[in-house]
Write a protein that holds these residues in place. Structure first.
Motif, PDB file in Angstrom:
ATOM      1  N   TRP A  93      44.115  80.971  -6.561  1.00 46.04           N
ATOM      2  CA  TRP A  93      44.650  82.061  -5.756  1.00 46.04           C
ATOM      3  C   TRP A  93      46.149  81.881  -5.554  1.00 46.04           C
ATOM      4  O   TRP A  93      46.909  82.841  -5.654  1.00 46.04           O
ATOM      5  CB  TRP A  93      43.935  82.093  -4.409  1.00 46.04           C
ATOM      6  N   ALA A  94      46.584  80.665  -5.279  1.00 46.70           N
ATOM      7  CA  ALA A  94      48.007  80.412  -5.077  1.00 46.70           C
ATOM      8  C   ALA A  94      48.796  80.681  -6.347  1.00 46.70           C
ATOM      9  O   ALA A  94      49.919  81.173  -6.299  1.00 46.70           O
ATOM     10  CB  ALA A  94      48.219  78.974  -4.609  1.00 46.70           C
ATOM     11  N   THR A  95      48.202  80.416  -7.485  1.00 45.81           N
ATOM     12  CA  THR A  95      48.873  80.680  -8.757  1.00 45.81           C
ATOM     13  C   THR A  95      49.047  82.174  -8.976  1.00 45.81           C
ATOM     14  O   THR A  95      50.116  82.632  -9.380  1.00 45.81           O
ATOM     15  CB  THR A  95      48.060  80.075  -9.916  1.00 45.81           C
ATOM     16  N   VAL A  96      47.999  82.931  -8.702  1.00 42.92           N
ATOM     17  CA  VAL A  96      48.077  84.386  -8.886  1.00 42.92           C
ATOM     18  C   VAL A  96      48.971  84.994  -7.818  1.00 42.92           C
ATOM     19  O   VAL A  96      49.696  85.949  -8.071  1.00 42.92           O
ATOM     20  CB  VAL A  96      46.657  85.009  -8.851  1.00 42.92           C
ATOM     21  N   ALA A 104      50.417  91.272  -2.452  1.00 44.82           N
ATOM     22  CA  ALA A 104      49.680  91.934  -1.370  1.00 44.82           C
ATOM     23  C   ALA A 104      48.183  91.975  -1.674  1.00 44.82           C
ATOM     24  O   ALA A 104      47.349  91.730  -0.794  1.00 44.82           O
ATOM     25  CB  ALA A 104      50.217  93.341  -1.165  1.00 44.82           C
ATOM     26  N   THR A 105      47.834  92.248  -2.907  1.00 41.78           N
ATOM     27  CA  THR A 105      46.414  92.344  -3.271  1.00 41.78           C
ATOM     28  C   THR A 105      45.717  91.006  -3.101  1.00 41.78           C
ATOM     29  O   THR A 105      44.639  90.935  -2.506  1.00 41.78           O
ATOM     30  CB  THR A 105      46.272  92.809  -4.735  1.00 41.78           C
ATOM     31  N   THR A 106      46.329  89.956  -3.609  1.00 38.95           N
ATOM     32  CA  THR A 106      45.678  88.651  -3.497  1.00 38.95           C
ATOM     33  C   THR A 106      45.666  88.154  -2.057  1.00 38.95           C
ATOM     34  O   THR A 106      44.739  87.454  -1.655  1.00 38.95           O
ATOM     35  CB  THR A 106      46.370  87.612  -4.394  1.00 38.95           C
ATOM     36  N   LEU A 107      46.659  88.539  -1.262  1.00 33.29           N
ATOM     37  CA  LEU A 107      46.664  88.154   0.136  1.00 33.29           C
ATOM     38  C   LEU A 107      45.498  88.811   0.880  1.00 33.29           C
ATOM     39  O   LEU A 107      44.787  88.158   1.649  1.00 33.29           O
ATOM     40  CB  LEU A 107      47.995  88.535   0.785  1.00 33.29           C
TER      41      LEU A 107
END
Length: 133
Positions: A93-96, A104-107
């Motif tokens: 997740w941190a990589t993406v 914003a989407t991954t957050l």
């Protein structure tokens, strides 16, 4: 004429990559089968009454084979697995998240995921599972 490959050529290339994975899986299964077979053929078989006894940490078994086990130990282990999976999920997740356009989407996805974990932890806490007595 165009340079677009035919559908049969695309399908052949697609399944060729899966055939490599399948071949590797077959080789792995054969390797394990040969190792176990060789071990079975080469080991000495001399059964004695002492060897057929139940072995438990170097202590001769006393009493019945049935023992009560507290469920809470399994619950703690299950909760550990849940949070270990959570920590494993954080690295990709941190990589993406660092990639442009995905912030914003991954957050939002991470907060939804952490929300599910928080609801599960809250449920375990309300049930009294986390109390060590």
């Amino acid at each position: 004429m165009t340079d677009v490959p035919e559908p049969t050529v695309l399908a052949a290339e697609y399944f060729q990559s899966y055939s490599v994975v399948g071949l590797l899986a077959v080789v792995g299964v054969l390797f394990v089968a040969v190792a176990f077979g060789a071990g079975r053929l080469l080991r000495p078989v001399v059964p004695t009454p002492e060897k057929l006894l139940t072995y438990e940490c170097g202590v001769d078994p006393v009493g019945e084979g049935w023992a009560h086990t507290q469920v809470r130990y399994y619950v703690y282990a299950f909760l550990y697995v849940i949070f270990a999976v959570d920590s494993i999920f954080l690295f990709p997740w941190a990589t993406v998240f660092a990639a442009p356009g995905y912030g914003a989407t991954t957050l939002v996805e991470m907060f939804i995921f952490l929300g599910f974990l928080a609801v599960g932890l809250l449920y375990a806490w309300k049930k009294g599972v986390l109390e060590w007595t």
